[in-house]
Design a protein around this motif. Sequence first.
Motif, mmCIF file in Angstrom:
data_model
loop_
_atom_site.group_PDB
_atom_site.id
_atom_site.type_symbol
_atom_site.label_atom_id
_atom_site.label_comp_id
_atom_site.label_asym_id
_atom_site.label_seq_id
_atom_site.Cartn_x
_atom_site.Cartn_y
_atom_site.Cartn_z
ATOM 1 N N GLU A 6 -28.639 22.793 16.988
ATOM 2 C CA GLU A 6 -29.755 21.995 17.923
ATOM 3 C C GLU A 6 -29.066 19.854 18.501
ATOM 4 O O GLU A 6 -28.467 19.989 17.582
ATOM 5 N N CYS A 22 -30.224 23.792 21.757
ATOM 6 C CA CYS A 22 -29.760 24.579 20.826
ATOM 7 C C CYS A 22 -29.139 26.147 21.770
ATOM 8 O O CYS A 22 -29.085 26.517 22.090
ATOM 9 N N TRP A 36 -39.196 27.455 19.047
ATOM 10 C CA TRP A 36 -38.986 26.571 17.884
ATOM 11 C C TRP A 36 -40.070 26.261 17.353
ATOM 12 O O TRP A 36 -40.895 26.070 17.516
ATOM 13 N N ARG A 38 -41.021 22.627 13.977
ATOM 14 C CA ARG A 38 -40.870 21.241 13.853
ATOM 15 C C ARG A 38 -41.997 21.197 12.617
ATOM 16 O O ARG A 38 -42.459 21.921 12.252
ATOM 17 N N ILE A 70 -40.168 25.810 27.154
ATOM 18 C CA ILE A 70 -39.188 26.340 26.920
ATOM 19 C C ILE A 70 -38.460 27.013 27.111
ATOM 20 O O ILE A 70 -39.254 27.662 28.877
ATOM 21 N N LEU A 81 -35.509 23.120 25.348
ATOM 22 C CA LEU A 81 -37.562 22.400 25.067
ATOM 23 C C LEU A 81 -37.620 20.908 25.466
ATOM 24 O O LEU A 81 -36.994 19.967 25.163
ATOM 25 N N TYR A 94 -37.602 18.840 15.293
ATOM 26 C CA TYR A 94 -37.394 19.718 15.410
ATOM 27 C C TYR A 94 -36.082 21.093 14.762
ATOM 28 O O TYR A 94 -34.785 20.532 15.222
ATOM 29 N N TYR A 95 -36.386 22.242 14.823
ATOM 30 C CA TYR A 95 -35.782 23.019 14.441
ATOM 31 C C TYR A 95 -35.739 24.968 15.617
ATOM 32 O O TYR A 95 -36.351 24.874 15.703
ATOM 33 N N CYS A 96 -34.617 24.869 15.603
ATOM 34 C CA CYS A 96 -34.455 26.062 16.528
ATOM 35 C C CYS A 96 -33.830 27.391 15.303
ATOM 36 O O CYS A 96 -33.751 27.224 14.760
#
Length: 122
Positions: A6, A22, A36, A38, A70, A81, A94-96
């Motif tokens: 990311e 990402c 995505w 968070r 997205i 995002l 924030y994670y992918c």
Amino acid sequence: QVQLVESGGGFVQAGGSLRLSCDASGRTFGTYVMGWFRQAPGKEREFVAFITWSTSTTYYADSMMGRFTISRDNYKNTVYLHMNSLKPEDTAVYYCAAGKLSSRAPEQYSYWGQGTQVTVSS
């Protein structure tokens, strides 16, 4: 093995915008759902949105609908995002993630990036 990286996080004032990216590599993504999530300090990981790779079907958490978008670029193997009208409560890492099912549940995603911090000041 799937690698997700990311980028695009940072500091922004309330009402501002950010675009997270990402980058995916390692395997073909024709059948993967990209999500995505968070996580704010002291809180559980929260679903934000997902997009299917082949049909571009999208789904959003209620609190993000209308503010977040997205999208993906198949040629670049990248998922984005776009976040608008950001609020202090959007502050989180924030994670992918990549998975096989269209799901809001984090446990349905097998691969995760390292996360990118988003901080929204009031």
